[in-house]
Design a protein around this motif. Structure first.
Motif, PDB file in Angstrom:
ATOM      1  N   GLY A  10       0.817  -1.208   0.000  1.00 37.13           N
ATOM      2  CA  GLY A  10       0.000   0.000   0.000  1.00 37.13           C
ATOM      3  C   GLY A  10       0.848   1.254   0.000  1.00 37.13           C
ATOM      4  O   GLY A  10       0.566   2.229  -0.705  1.00 37.13           O
ATOM      5  N   ARG A  11       1.892   1.217   0.768  1.00 33.81           N
ATOM      6  CA  ARG A  11       2.783   2.361   0.869  1.00 33.81           C
ATOM      7  C   ARG A  11       3.522   2.611  -0.436  1.00 33.81           C
ATOM      8  O   ARG A  11       3.694   3.747  -0.857  1.00 33.81           O
ATOM      9  CB  ARG A  11       3.798   2.135   1.996  1.00 33.81           C
ATOM     10  N   LEU A  12       3.995   1.555  -1.088  1.00 34.20           N
ATOM     11  CA  LEU A  12       4.705   1.710  -2.363  1.00 34.20           C
ATOM     12  C   LEU A  12       3.808   2.324  -3.432  1.00 34.20           C
ATOM     13  O   LEU A  12       4.231   3.209  -4.178  1.00 34.20           O
ATOM     14  CB  LEU A  12       5.228   0.361  -2.850  1.00 34.20           C
ATOM     15  N   ILE A  13       2.577   1.877  -3.497  1.00 32.91           N
ATOM     16  CA  ILE A  13       1.633   2.413  -4.488  1.00 32.91           C
ATOM     17  C   ILE A  13       1.375   3.893  -4.218  1.00 32.91           C
ATOM     18  O   ILE A  13       1.478   4.727  -5.115  1.00 32.91           O
ATOM     19  CB  ILE A  13       0.318   1.605  -4.481  1.00 32.91           C
ATOM     20  N   PHE A  14       1.060   4.242  -2.980  1.00 32.74           N
ATOM     21  CA  PHE A  14       0.769   5.630  -2.635  1.00 32.74           C
ATOM     22  C   PHE A  14       1.993   6.510  -2.864  1.00 32.74           C
ATOM     23  O   PHE A  14       1.896   7.605  -3.407  1.00 32.74           O
ATOM     24  CB  PHE A  14       0.289   5.741  -1.192  1.00 32.74           C
ATOM     25  N   TRP A  15       3.167   6.060  -2.427  1.00 25.05           N
ATOM     26  CA  TRP A  15       4.385   6.852  -2.571  1.00 25.05           C
ATOM     27  C   TRP A  15       4.737   7.056  -4.045  1.00 25.05           C
ATOM     28  O   TRP A  15       5.139   8.140  -4.447  1.00 25.05           O
ATOM     29  CB  TRP A  15       5.547   6.203  -1.830  1.00 25.05           C
ATOM     30  N   GLY A  16       4.570   6.021  -4.847  1.00 24.43           N
ATOM     31  CA  GLY A  16       4.850   6.157  -6.272  1.00 24.43           C
ATOM     32  C   GLY A  16       3.959   7.204  -6.924  1.00 24.43           C
ATOM     33  O   GLY A  16       4.431   8.047  -7.696  1.00 24.43           O
ATOM     34  N   LEU A  17       2.677   7.180  -6.607  1.00 29.36           N
ATOM     35  CA  LEU A  17       1.748   8.171  -7.147  1.00 29.36           C
ATOM     36  C   LEU A  17       2.079   9.575  -6.653  1.00 29.36           C
ATOM     37  O   LEU A  17       2.058  10.543  -7.412  1.00 29.36           O
ATOM     38  CB  LEU A  17       0.310   7.799  -6.779  1.00 29.36           C
ATOM     39  N   CYS A  18       2.395   9.683  -5.370  1.00 30.87           N
ATOM     40  CA  CYS A  18       2.719  10.971  -4.767  1.00 30.87           C
ATOM     41  C   CYS A  18       3.990  11.558  -5.388  1.00 30.87           C
ATOM     42  O   CYS A  18       4.016  12.720  -5.801  1.00 30.87           O
ATOM     43  CB  CYS A  18       2.877  10.800  -3.260  1.00 30.87           C
ATOM     44  N   LEU A  19       5.039  10.767  -5.471  1.00 35.10           N
ATOM     45  CA  LEU A  19       6.300  11.241  -6.023  1.00 35.10           C
ATOM     46  C   LEU A  19       6.156  11.575  -7.508  1.00 35.10           C
ATOM     47  O   LEU A  19       6.697  12.574  -7.978  1.00 35.10           O
ATOM     48  CB  LEU A  19       7.404  10.206  -5.803  1.00 35.10           C
ATOM     49  N   ALA A  20       5.393  10.767  -8.241  1.00 37.22           N
ATOM     50  CA  ALA A  20       5.165  11.050  -9.662  1.00 37.22           C
ATOM     51  C   ALA A  20       4.438  12.379  -9.826  1.00 37.22           C
ATOM     52  O   ALA A  20       4.778  13.177 -10.713  1.00 37.22           O
ATOM     53  CB  ALA A  20       4.374   9.914 -10.304  1.00 37.22           C
ATOM     54  N   GLY A  21       3.458  12.641  -8.973  1.00 42.23           N
ATOM     55  CA  GLY A  21       2.739  13.910  -9.030  1.00 42.23           C
ATOM     56  C   GLY A  21       3.635  15.086  -8.699  1.00 42.23           C
ATOM     57  O   GLY A  21       3.641  16.109  -9.400  1.00 42.23           O
ATOM     58  N   PHE A  25       4.681  17.792 -11.649  1.00 39.35           N
ATOM     59  CA  PHE A  25       4.320  19.204 -11.544  1.00 39.35           C
ATOM     60  C   PHE A  25       5.518  20.089 -11.213  1.00 39.35           C
ATOM     61  O   PHE A  25       5.378  21.297 -11.054  1.00 39.35           O
ATOM     62  CB  PHE A  25       3.226  19.402 -10.492  1.00 39.35           C
ATOM     63  N   GLY A  26       6.706  19.500 -11.080  1.00 37.22           N
ATOM     64  CA  GLY A  26       7.907  20.270 -10.811  1.00 37.22           C
ATOM     65  C   GLY A  26       7.991  20.823  -9.400  1.00 37.22           C
ATOM     66  O   GLY A  26       8.780  21.722  -9.129  1.00 37.22           O
ATOM     67  N   ILE A  27       7.190  20.285  -8.470  1.00 35.64           N
ATOM     68  CA  ILE A  27       7.183  20.770  -7.088  1.00 35.64           C
ATOM     69  C   ILE A  27       8.422  20.290  -6.344  1.00 35.64           C
ATOM     70  O   ILE A  27       9.052  21.043  -5.610  1.00 35.64           O
ATOM     71  CB  ILE A  27       5.900  20.315  -6.368  1.00 35.64           C
ATOM     72  N   TYR A  28       8.756  19.027  -6.532  1.00 31.58           N
ATOM     73  CA  TYR A  28       9.922  18.452  -5.856  1.00 31.58           C
ATOM     74  C   TYR A  28      10.540  17.427  -6.768  1.00 31.58           C
ATOM     75  O   TYR A  28       9.862  16.504  -7.223  1.00 31.58           O
ATOM     76  CB  TYR A  28       9.496  17.811  -4.525  1.00 31.58           C
ATOM     77  N   GLN A  29      11.821  17.582  -7.057  1.00 30.64           N
ATOM     78  CA  GLN A  29      12.512  16.678  -7.962  1.00 30.64           C
ATOM     79  C   GLN A  29      13.825  16.218  -7.336  1.00 30.64           C
ATOM     80  O   GLN A  29      14.885  16.758  -7.639  1.00 30.64           O
ATOM     81  CB  GLN A  29      12.757  17.364  -9.299  1.00 30.64           C
ATOM     82  N   PRO A  30      13.749  15.200  -6.468  1.00 28.12           N
ATOM     83  CA  PRO A  30      14.972  14.722  -5.811  1.00 28.12           C
ATOM     84  C   PRO A  30      15.860  13.946  -6.780  1.00 28.12           C
ATOM     85  O   PRO A  30      15.381  13.377  -7.762  1.00 28.12           O
ATOM     86  CB  PRO A  30      14.437  13.799  -4.720  1.00 28.12           C
ATOM     87  N   ASP A  31      17.156  13.940  -6.472  1.00 26.01           N
ATOM     88  CA  ASP A  31      18.071  13.115  -7.256  1.00 26.01           C
ATOM     89  C   ASP A  31      17.775  11.645  -6.929  1.00 26.01           C
ATOM     90  O   ASP A  31      17.082  11.357  -5.950  1.00 26.01           O
ATOM     91  CB  ASP A  31      19.526  13.481  -6.925  1.00 26.01           C
ATOM     92  N   PRO A  32      18.252  10.699  -7.735  1.00 33.25           N
ATOM     93  CA  PRO A  32      17.920   9.281  -7.528  1.00 33.25           C
ATOM     94  C   PRO A  32      18.295   8.747  -6.133  1.00 33.25           C
ATOM     95  O   PRO A  32      17.536   7.977  -5.555  1.00 33.25           O
ATOM     96  CB  PRO A  32      18.703   8.558  -8.624  1.00 33.25           C
ATOM     97  N   ILE A  33      19.430   9.148  -5.589  1.00 37.09           N
ATOM     98  CA  ILE A  33      19.835   8.664  -4.259  1.00 37.09           C
ATOM     99  C   ILE A  33      18.871   9.192  -3.195  1.00 37.09           C
ATOM    100  O   ILE A  33      18.431   8.435  -2.323  1.00 37.09           O
ATOM    101  CB  ILE A  33      21.282   9.095  -3.929  1.00 37.09           C
ATOM    102  N   THR A  34      18.523  10.466  -3.263  1.00 40.53           N
ATOM    103  CA  THR A  34      17.576  11.043  -2.301  1.00 40.53           C
ATOM    104  C   THR A  34      16.219  10.373  -2.425  1.00 40.53           C
ATOM    105  O   THR A  34      15.574  10.077  -1.421  1.00 40.53           O
ATOM    106  CB  THR A  34      17.457  12.566  -2.503  1.00 40.53           C
ATOM    107  N   ALA A  35      15.776  10.126  -3.653  1.00 41.06           N
ATOM    108  CA  ALA A  35      14.495   9.438  -3.861  1.00 41.06           C
ATOM    109  C   ALA A  35      14.518   8.047  -3.233  1.00 41.06           C
ATOM    110  O   ALA A  35      13.532   7.615  -2.635  1.00 41.06           O
ATOM    111  CB  ALA A  35      14.169   9.355  -5.346  1.00 41.06           C
ATOM    112  N   LEU A  36      15.642   7.356  -3.339  1.00 44.40           N
ATOM    113  CA  LEU A  36      15.781   6.028  -2.736  1.00 44.40           C
ATOM    114  C   LEU A  36      15.748   6.109  -1.207  1.00 44.40           C
ATOM    115  O   LEU A  36      15.089   5.301  -0.542  1.00 44.40           O
ATOM    116  CB  LEU A  36      17.070   5.369  -3.214  1.00 44.40           C
ATOM    117  N   VAL A  37      16.435   7.093  -0.645  1.00 51.51           N
ATOM    118  CA  VAL A  37      16.420   7.288   0.811  1.00 51.51           C
ATOM    119  C   VAL A  37      15.004   7.619   1.276  1.00 51.51           C
ATOM    120  O   VAL A  37      14.527   7.085   2.292  1.00 51.51           O
ATOM    121  CB  VAL A  37      17.412   8.391   1.230  1.00 51.51           C
TER     122      VAL A  37
END
Length: 149
Positions: A10-21, A25-37
């Protein structure tokens, strides 16, 4: 009431949708390492409320923390290791489905993610806020799946 796999899925699905949004929309764009953390924090946040009982979720949670804490110590990041160790002790001060399954714990328990790095490393709120929010959203997903809201 889902088990640890349900909470993680459930968390992976919600987080994926949230991060994609946020990214889309250009609100937050972390680098790959930060996104993994952030993903790791979300997943640990989703498991945290059940760390007060003997379960697979507890074993997975503490197994990840042991590896992360050891890695921090090997890298000489003793303050970060101490912060992590402090946070890992918190579930031991209650019983299952007690304070760890409350809305206020969802907001208070992740506060060391903001407060301690700002104190020890003089980081600013914008630097640490994404990590706090990741923990809160992980925690929130657990409470929602457990029907605590």
């Amino acid at each position: 009431m889902p088990g640890y796999k349900g909470h993680l899925t459930g968390r992976l699905i919600f987080w994926g949708l949230c991060l994609a949004g946020l990214f889309g929309f250009g609100i937050y764009q972390p680098d790959p390492i930060t996104a993994l953390v952030l993903l790791l924090i979300v997943l640990l946040g989703a498991l945290f409320p059940d760390t007060d009982t003997d379960s697979k979720g507890q074993n997975l949670f503490y197994g990840c923390l042991v590896i992360l804490d050891l890695a921090l110590m090997i890298k000489g990041k003793f303050k970060w290791a101490a912060i992590l160790g402090f946070c890992a002790l918190l579930p031991a001060i209650g019983h299952h489905r007690g304070w760890t399954h409350t809305w206020w714990a969802m907001l208070i328990i992740p506060l060391p993610i903001i407060i301690l790095p700002m104190m020890f490393y003089k980081l600013s709120l914008p630097d640490v806020l994404p990590f706090y929010l990741a923990a809160v959203f992980g925690y929130l997903s657990h409470l929602v799946l457990d029907r605590k809201f």
